[in-house]
Design a protein around this motif. Sequence first.
Motif, PDB file in Angstrom:
ATOM      1  N   SER A 103       0.824  -1.208   0.000  1.00  0.00           N
ATOM      2  CA  SER A 103       0.000   0.000   0.000  1.00  0.00           C
ATOM      3  C   SER A 103       0.858   1.259   0.000  1.00  0.00           C
ATOM      4  CB  SER A 103      -0.903   0.014   1.238  1.00  0.00           C
ATOM      5  OG  SER A 103      -1.723  -1.128   1.273  1.00  0.00           O
ATOM      6  N   PRO A 104       0.326   2.343  -0.524  1.00  0.00           N
ATOM      7  CA  PRO A 104       1.051   3.618  -0.461  1.00  0.00           C
ATOM      8  C   PRO A 104       1.139   4.109   0.980  1.00  0.00           C
ATOM      9  CG  PRO A 104      -1.165   3.965  -1.294  1.00  0.00           C
ATOM     10  CD  PRO A 104      -0.957   2.480  -1.244  1.00  0.00           C
ATOM     11  N   ARG A 105       2.151   4.892   1.261  1.00  0.00           N
ATOM     12  CA  ARG A 105       2.312   5.439   2.603  1.00  0.00           C
ATOM     13  C   ARG A 105       1.235   6.488   2.890  1.00  0.00           C
ATOM     14  NH1 ARG A 105       8.382   7.503   3.021  1.00  0.00           N
ATOM     15  NH2 ARG A 105       7.567   8.778   1.313  1.00  0.00           N
ATOM     16  N   VAL A 106       0.901   6.595   4.150  1.00  0.00           N
ATOM     17  CA  VAL A 106      -0.035   7.623   4.587  1.00  0.00           C
ATOM     18  C   VAL A 106       0.501   8.203   5.897  1.00  0.00           C
ATOM     19  CG1 VAL A 106      -1.467   5.944   5.822  1.00  0.00           C
ATOM     20  CG2 VAL A 106      -2.445   8.143   5.143  1.00  0.00           C
ATOM     21  N   SER A 107       0.338   9.494   6.069  1.00  0.00           N
ATOM     22  CA  SER A 107       0.830  10.148   7.277  1.00  0.00           C
ATOM     23  C   SER A 107      -0.175  10.010   8.414  1.00  0.00           C
ATOM     24  CB  SER A 107       1.080  11.634   7.006  1.00  0.00           C
ATOM     25  OG  SER A 107       1.374  12.331   8.204  1.00  0.00           O
ATOM     26  N   THR A 108       0.330   9.983   9.623  1.00  0.00           N
ATOM     27  CA  THR A 108      -0.561  10.036  10.791  1.00  0.00           C
ATOM     28  C   THR A 108      -1.459  11.263  10.707  1.00  0.00           C
ATOM     29  OG1 THR A 108       1.302  11.087  11.926  1.00  0.00           O
ATOM     30  CG2 THR A 108       0.890   8.769  12.433  1.00  0.00           C
ATOM     31  N   LEU A 109      -0.948  12.340  10.155  1.00  0.00           N
ATOM     32  CA  LEU A 109      -1.740  13.566  10.052  1.00  0.00           C
ATOM     33  C   LEU A 109      -2.940  13.387   9.136  1.00  0.00           C
ATOM     34  CD1 LEU A 109       1.188  16.155   9.755  1.00  0.00           C
ATOM     35  CD2 LEU A 109      -0.068  15.475  11.801  1.00  0.00           C
ATOM     36  N   ASP A 110      -2.785  12.538   8.097  1.00  0.00           N
ATOM     37  CA  ASP A 110      -3.886  12.314   7.168  1.00  0.00           C
ATOM     38  C   ASP A 110      -4.995  11.452   7.782  1.00  0.00           C
ATOM     39  OD1 ASP A 110      -2.732  13.800   5.116  1.00  0.00           O
ATOM     40  OD2 ASP A 110      -1.531  12.094   4.450  1.00  0.00           O
ATOM     41  N   LEU A 111      -4.659  10.705   8.822  1.00  0.00           N
ATOM     42  CA  LEU A 111      -5.676   9.884   9.491  1.00  0.00           C
ATOM     43  C   LEU A 111      -6.550  10.730  10.410  1.00  0.00           C
ATOM     44  CD1 LEU A 111      -3.639   6.721  10.578  1.00  0.00           C
ATOM     45  CD2 LEU A 111      -4.899   7.121   8.454  1.00  0.00           C
ATOM     46  N   CYS A 112      -6.043  11.894  10.760  1.00  0.00           N
ATOM     47  CA  CYS A 112      -6.738  12.739  11.735  1.00  0.00           C
ATOM     48  C   CYS A 112      -7.330  13.969  11.060  1.00  0.00           C
ATOM     49  CB  CYS A 112      -5.757  13.147  12.840  1.00  0.00           C
ATOM     50  SG  CYS A 112      -4.992  11.741  13.676  1.00  0.00           S
ATOM     51  N   GLY A 113      -8.046  14.759  11.845  1.00  0.00           N
ATOM     52  CA  GLY A 113      -8.650  15.967  11.306  1.00  0.00           C
ATOM     53  C   GLY A 113      -9.998  15.694  10.670  1.00  0.00           C
ATOM     54  N   HIS A 114     -10.298  16.436   9.596  1.00  0.00           N
ATOM     55  CA  HIS A 114     -11.572  16.296   8.861  1.00  0.00           C
ATOM     56  C   HIS A 114     -12.776  16.550   9.773  1.00  0.00           C
ATOM     57  CE1 HIS A 114      -8.993  14.530   5.804  1.00  0.00           C
ATOM     58  NE2 HIS A 114      -8.585  13.635   6.690  1.00  0.00           N
ATOM     59  N   GLY A 115     -12.596  17.419  10.764  1.00  0.00           N
ATOM     60  CA  GLY A 115     -13.696  17.770  11.650  1.00  0.00           C
ATOM     61  C   GLY A 115     -13.997  16.768  12.738  1.00  0.00           C
ATOM     62  N   VAL A 120      -3.848   7.549  22.063  1.00  0.00           N
ATOM     63  CA  VAL A 120      -3.607   8.983  21.878  1.00  0.00           C
ATOM     64  C   VAL A 120      -4.863   9.564  21.254  1.00  0.00           C
ATOM     65  CG1 VAL A 120      -2.220  10.745  20.709  1.00  0.00           C
ATOM     66  CG2 VAL A 120      -1.114   8.677  21.603  1.00  0.00           C
ATOM     67  N   LEU A 121      -5.456  10.557  21.914  1.00  0.00           N
ATOM     68  CA  LEU A 121      -6.663  11.213  21.412  1.00  0.00           C
ATOM     69  C   LEU A 121      -6.267  12.530  20.752  1.00  0.00           C
ATOM     70  CD1 LEU A 121      -9.816  11.421  21.274  1.00  0.00           C
ATOM     71  CD2 LEU A 121      -9.687  12.636  23.479  1.00  0.00           C
ATOM     72  N   VAL A 122      -6.654  12.698  19.482  1.00  0.00           N
ATOM     73  CA  VAL A 122      -6.235  13.849  18.690  1.00  0.00           C
ATOM     74  C   VAL A 122      -7.442  14.726  18.358  1.00  0.00           C
ATOM     75  CG1 VAL A 122      -4.997  14.598  16.627  1.00  0.00           C
ATOM     76  CG2 VAL A 122      -4.427  12.402  17.686  1.00  0.00           C
ATOM     77  N   ARG A 123      -7.286  16.025  18.550  1.00  0.00           N
ATOM     78  CA  ARG A 123      -8.353  16.978  18.239  1.00  0.00           C
ATOM     79  C   ARG A 123      -8.494  17.154  16.725  1.00  0.00           C
ATOM     80  NH1 ARG A 123      -7.092  22.172  22.083  1.00  0.00           N
ATOM     81  NH2 ARG A 123      -6.369  22.892  20.056  1.00  0.00           N
ATOM     82  N   PRO A 124      -9.580  17.766  16.280  1.00  0.00           N
ATOM     83  CA  PRO A 124      -9.754  17.987  14.836  1.00  0.00           C
ATOM     84  C   PRO A 124      -8.661  18.857  14.202  1.00  0.00           C
ATOM     85  CG  PRO A 124     -11.859  18.208  15.948  1.00  0.00           C
ATOM     86  CD  PRO A 124     -10.826  18.091  17.018  1.00  0.00           C
ATOM     87  N   ASP A 125      -7.947  19.646  15.011  1.00  0.00           N
ATOM     88  CA  ASP A 125      -6.883  20.503  14.461  1.00  0.00           C
ATOM     89  C   ASP A 125      -5.498  19.864  14.578  1.00  0.00           C
ATOM     90  OD1 ASP A 125      -6.604  20.663  17.202  1.00  0.00           O
ATOM     91  OD2 ASP A 125      -6.527  22.845  17.303  1.00  0.00           O
TER      92      ASP A 125
END
Length: 379
Positions: free
Chosen positions: A274-286, A345-350
């Motif tokens: 599979s192509p790489r994906v960043s942890t940042l791309d898994l998070c956010g989106h509201g 780890v709990l990540v906020r939308p930002d």
Amino acid sequence: MMRRSGLQWAIFAWSDLGLSLWFQCVSDTHSNPQKTLIGLTRSQTDPAKKDGEVFEPSEAQIKGRLHQMIGNTDVPIKILSTFRWNINDQVAETWQKGRVMCIGDAVHRHPPINGLGSNTCISDAFNLAWKLAYVLRSMAGPGLLNTLTVERKPVGDGVVRRANTGMEAHRSLWAILGLTHEARKAAIEKLECKDEAGKQARNRLQEAFEATDAELQALGIQMNQIYMGSPSTCAADGDTPPYFHGLNTLKEVATSTFPGFHLPHVWLAASGQSPRVSTLDLCGHGRFTILTGRGGECWLQAAKHLSGRYGCPEIAAHSIGFHCDFMDCYRDWERVRGVDDQGVVLVRPDHFVAWRYKGAFDDAVTLLRTVLRKVLALD
């Protein structure tokens, strides 16, 4: 219908007229340039001095400087307007009063050194947008908006301080080299001297050049925006903040998942094909996002149970590790996650870390819901 396209360059080239310029090549097609638009700003005072006299260059002087900058005196120039550019050193005391919230240049103004202006304005908006959306949708309490000043003012303070410190470094450099032809000639003659005075002049010039390195290599001032201690974060009992001994926070990035830190970028992949994906791309989106690992099923189940229910927001959930949702491609997540495999780890939308817990927990649903309600100012 043709789209207007073009490229823009910015050149901060100072002279005794205190002029800087940007220019944009505008074309109807990428291969057919039509004209060049020149934007001109002039400082109100001598840029090499902090408190110089106000001056008004003539149109002929401005055109002469523009021709010098572009290297061609045959190019016709029409000056539509000019304006004074004031070097600012301002940060608002508070970014919110009642229902009025301010971000961007309304609360922090500074010179363009380090190129921090647009970046800071965008990150201001990124901080406020999700909070405002949550409050308007009754997914968070109004108190969540009170974290705007708490989280963003320290960032504004640091950015304005860095930009103006960088401006002083440039002033020192311009003062040594001179801004007029005569001053530049005298400076070079002094630098060429073989005596002690020449040696000291060369040392001062080298030190002035080195002082600008904080502008060119200042990744830390861009990335180290930390909301530690904000009411919209929650540190678990016994969780301690990181200690970055010897880290140059101006030039180097402080990486951590401690609540209040920006989620670190780490490369992941769903499989070896599979192509790489960043942890940042898994998070956010509201959405809020939980990241756990092997053995963290209690957190995955809690997120699924609470997502969009019981007064909780939508929660995305991903596991990282061996035979999990995503592979830790280079073991970087293991190095920076700050919790065990079974932890969360709990990540906020930002993309900022709201909370983390070191391991599994028997009543993960109740604990996760309690944390979310605190972070969202619902209790």
